[in-house]
Scaffold this motif. Sequence first.
Motif, PDB file in Angstrom:
ATOM      1  N   VAL A 592       0.880  -1.164   0.000  1.00 59.14           N
ATOM      2  CA  VAL A 592       0.000   0.000   0.000  1.00 59.14           C
ATOM      3  C   VAL A 592       0.918   1.213   0.000  1.00 59.14           C
ATOM      4  CG1 VAL A 592      -1.766   1.281   1.254  1.00 59.14           C
ATOM      5  CG2 VAL A 592      -1.800  -1.225   1.250  1.00 59.14           C
ATOM      6  N   THR A 593       0.770   2.087  -0.971  1.00 59.26           N
ATOM      7  CA  THR A 593       1.738   3.159  -1.204  1.00 59.26           C
ATOM      8  C   THR A 593       1.864   4.120  -0.030  1.00 59.26           C
ATOM      9  OG1 THR A 593       1.307   3.035  -3.580  1.00 59.26           O
ATOM     10  CG2 THR A 593       2.391   5.019  -2.783  1.00 59.26           C
ATOM     11  N   THR A 594       0.772   4.491   0.566  1.00 56.94           N
ATOM     12  CA  THR A 594       0.821   5.519   1.610  1.00 56.94           C
ATOM     13  C   THR A 594       1.298   4.996   2.956  1.00 56.94           C
ATOM     14  OG1 THR A 594      -1.539   5.126   2.002  1.00 56.94           O
ATOM     15  CG2 THR A 594      -0.939   6.968   0.552  1.00 56.94           C
ATOM     16  N   THR A 595       1.131   3.686   3.204  1.00 55.76           N
ATOM     17  CA  THR A 595       1.477   3.148   4.525  1.00 55.76           C
ATOM     18  C   THR A 595       2.677   2.214   4.510  1.00 55.76           C
ATOM     19  OG1 THR A 595       0.013   1.216   4.292  1.00 55.76           O
ATOM     20  CG2 THR A 595      -0.955   3.252   5.192  1.00 55.76           C
ATOM     21  N   GLY A 596       2.989   1.653   3.338  1.00 52.11           N
ATOM     22  CA  GLY A 596       4.078   0.681   3.260  1.00 52.11           C
ATOM     23  C   GLY A 596       3.677  -0.710   3.712  1.00 52.11           C
ATOM     24  N   THR A 597       2.390  -0.931   3.897  1.00 50.90           N
ATOM     25  CA  THR A 597       1.906  -2.251   4.303  1.00 50.90           C
ATOM     26  C   THR A 597       2.050  -3.236   3.159  1.00 50.90           C
ATOM     27  OG1 THR A 597       0.257  -1.209   5.750  1.00 50.90           O
ATOM     28  CG2 THR A 597      -0.070  -3.532   5.196  1.00 50.90           C
ATOM     29  N   LYS A 598       2.716  -4.343   3.417  1.00 46.59           N
ATOM     30  CA  LYS A 598       2.912  -5.362   2.394  1.00 46.59           C
ATOM     31  C   LYS A 598       1.635  -6.174   2.223  1.00 46.59           C
ATOM     32  CE  LYS A 598       6.265  -8.902   0.997  1.00 46.59           C
ATOM     33  NZ  LYS A 598       7.500  -9.630   1.383  1.00 46.59           N
TER      34      LYS A 598
END
Length: 731
Positions: A592-598
């Motif tokens: 997820v681009t805004t959070t960095g969640t894989k």
Amino acid sequence: MQRVMLAIKKKWPDFNATVGFFLLSVFLVWIKTYWAYKTSFSLGVKGTLQEFILILNPLPTAIILLSIALYFRGKVAYWLMILINLIQSIWLFANMLYYREFSDFLSLNIINSGGSVENNLGKSIAEIISPFDFLVFLDIIILILLVLFKRIKYDKVIVQKRFAALTTLFGIVLMLVGYGISSKDRSGLLTRTFDNNYIVKYLGLNEYAAYNMFKTKQTADVKKDADAQDLNKIKNYLKDNQALQNAAYFGKEKGKNVIMFHLESFQQFLIDYKVDGVEVTPNLNKFYHDQNTLSFDNFYNQVGQGKTADAEMMLETGLFGTASGSAMVNYGTSNTYQAVPAILDQQGYTTAALHGDVASFWNRDNTYKSWGYDYFFSKPYFKNADNANYNIGYGMKDKIFLKDSAKYLEQLPQPFYSKIITVTNHYPYDLDKQNISIAKTKTSDKTVDGYVQTARYLDQSFAEFLNWMKKSGLYDNSVIALYGDHYGISENHKAAIAKLTGKKSTTNFDLANWQKVPFMVHAPGLKGGVNHTYGGEIDVMPTILHLLGKSTQDNIQFGQDLLSPNRRQIVPFRNGDWVSAEYMKYGGDYYVTTTGTKIKPKEDPRAKEIIDQTQSYVDKMLTYSDDVQTGDLLRFYKPKDFKKVNIKDYSYQRAKGMSLLQKMNKEHKTSIKAQHDNKSTLKDYVTDAPELGGEPQTIQEVSSSSELSKTDENNGEDDGANATPTTDIQQ
């Protein structure tokens, strides 16, 4: 014990025998190739299957190539195996060095274009080479000594041709098996646009070389077979993905000069970055936050193997560099282009590029003619350019180069479009002591730690140039655009990157964002602010042209105006990865681009649908851009109000260039120099370059002559509070 030794000896291959020497050679090539895979390349191996593939893939070509020697007898067979081993080792060694600097593998086009970069390549190699690299040749030296001193004796027994043929066939079968396993793990391996790391990881370094040669030949055939009909699908694609012009900005800077500043190897993280509490780039920081500067903080480099040349290609033509090699080198001389210099030249602009090195670097002397540059002021135009004290790394030191460049800019009839290519902030980031003004970083990586020192020098050089622009009057009627061309620190330096960014380690999410470079557009009275839209270098061409009031609706170009209210916020990378406002794909991982969640797309139907659509969009864009380049399709296309460029109309020889400049000044009388009663403004150019008599730099202090002039102090050193509201197209 003696019986045990005899038993082992009977089972152990006899290295005196031709077949035994063959098996030993195969083993040595295999083990050192696998060692290089693990120590010199970042191939992204994940899981047991991929590790097995990596172990397997050096074997097939080692067997196939070395088996050639089995068709010969006696000493010829032995020395032929040593020669084949040597050739493979040289190829491995060259890729180890190239990868360390460029995070990619050598291609046929890069090798063929060596003449355009060879004059400076040695300077980088001297810095990146390690004594351990020569281990790839150790086995060859040992084998030669063993043969010469007859510790290994020639076998005069002829190897049966049938056995030799079966050995070669075994290598081919092993290669096919490896390809089958690889294709199962990574579908479409050879038919889709993948990172070269994938090809090497799954198939092998030698197989990559063969694949690359095939693709290069295929590319040449494409141009021969291309016709006008090939443009139809591309025009339809561009029409379906066209972005609207921003009414508030379109034509806002019409008729103004444009000065494009090429910030060599300059990354976004340097903006507002501090070392021991001291700003690395105080002048660029102030410029970035100025209320009349449009700054983009989600702007990515999109270069491939062409690096700097790819960045120029995107900015000037709206086309990507090709998947292998530099498009400027391979196509710049012969292809038809409809580039920014030619477009603006036909709108009454004078166009010029300035670079403090040889004109042939990246084939600029030919490509710039195809792009329609009236002038190319390169090394022969600069006094004392051959003075060793005035040069470092890849050309003239920025402070000296920019001061000398002012002499030509003040003579250009206005309006003009110019591109200034800086080079001091280039790997290996060495700077002579007298020009150092900030301490190194402390990552313990000698390749990385000098980066901030050359960046600081570039920062000071720009400030001196900007001060002169203001004093000369050039500033008031100019758009100043600055862009970083590509990363300065490659992702091979993960430990150092983590330290620079204050993290314990790096993920592919971090490495994707590491590809950010600055892009700023500044003009007096321009409504600025920090814009969060996601974009990249491919988007610069329409953004600049729209600010100047020139529509790109009829152009074959793949970017979208960064200021457009309906632009698609998708940033394709040359290897097929991408970043969008919602998701990103990098190195085989999704986030997820805004959070960095894989995330795992298979577990989220909505995410999978969006990701699949985005990948299709990216693949089409890259493929269609390649089609335009490799097929030279623009030769079949005539946009409105554009006359085809004739490269025979241009000459960059110094005598002819100066003669044309004098002639144009007599005819137009619109240059800065003409506006000052034909008197030079260089007396107002102040530099602290010690080579020109300036005061030496002091570490961690910015000399007063390198500060932005007071006219800029109240222009908005905004920290965000006083800035124009940021633009978020995501809405």
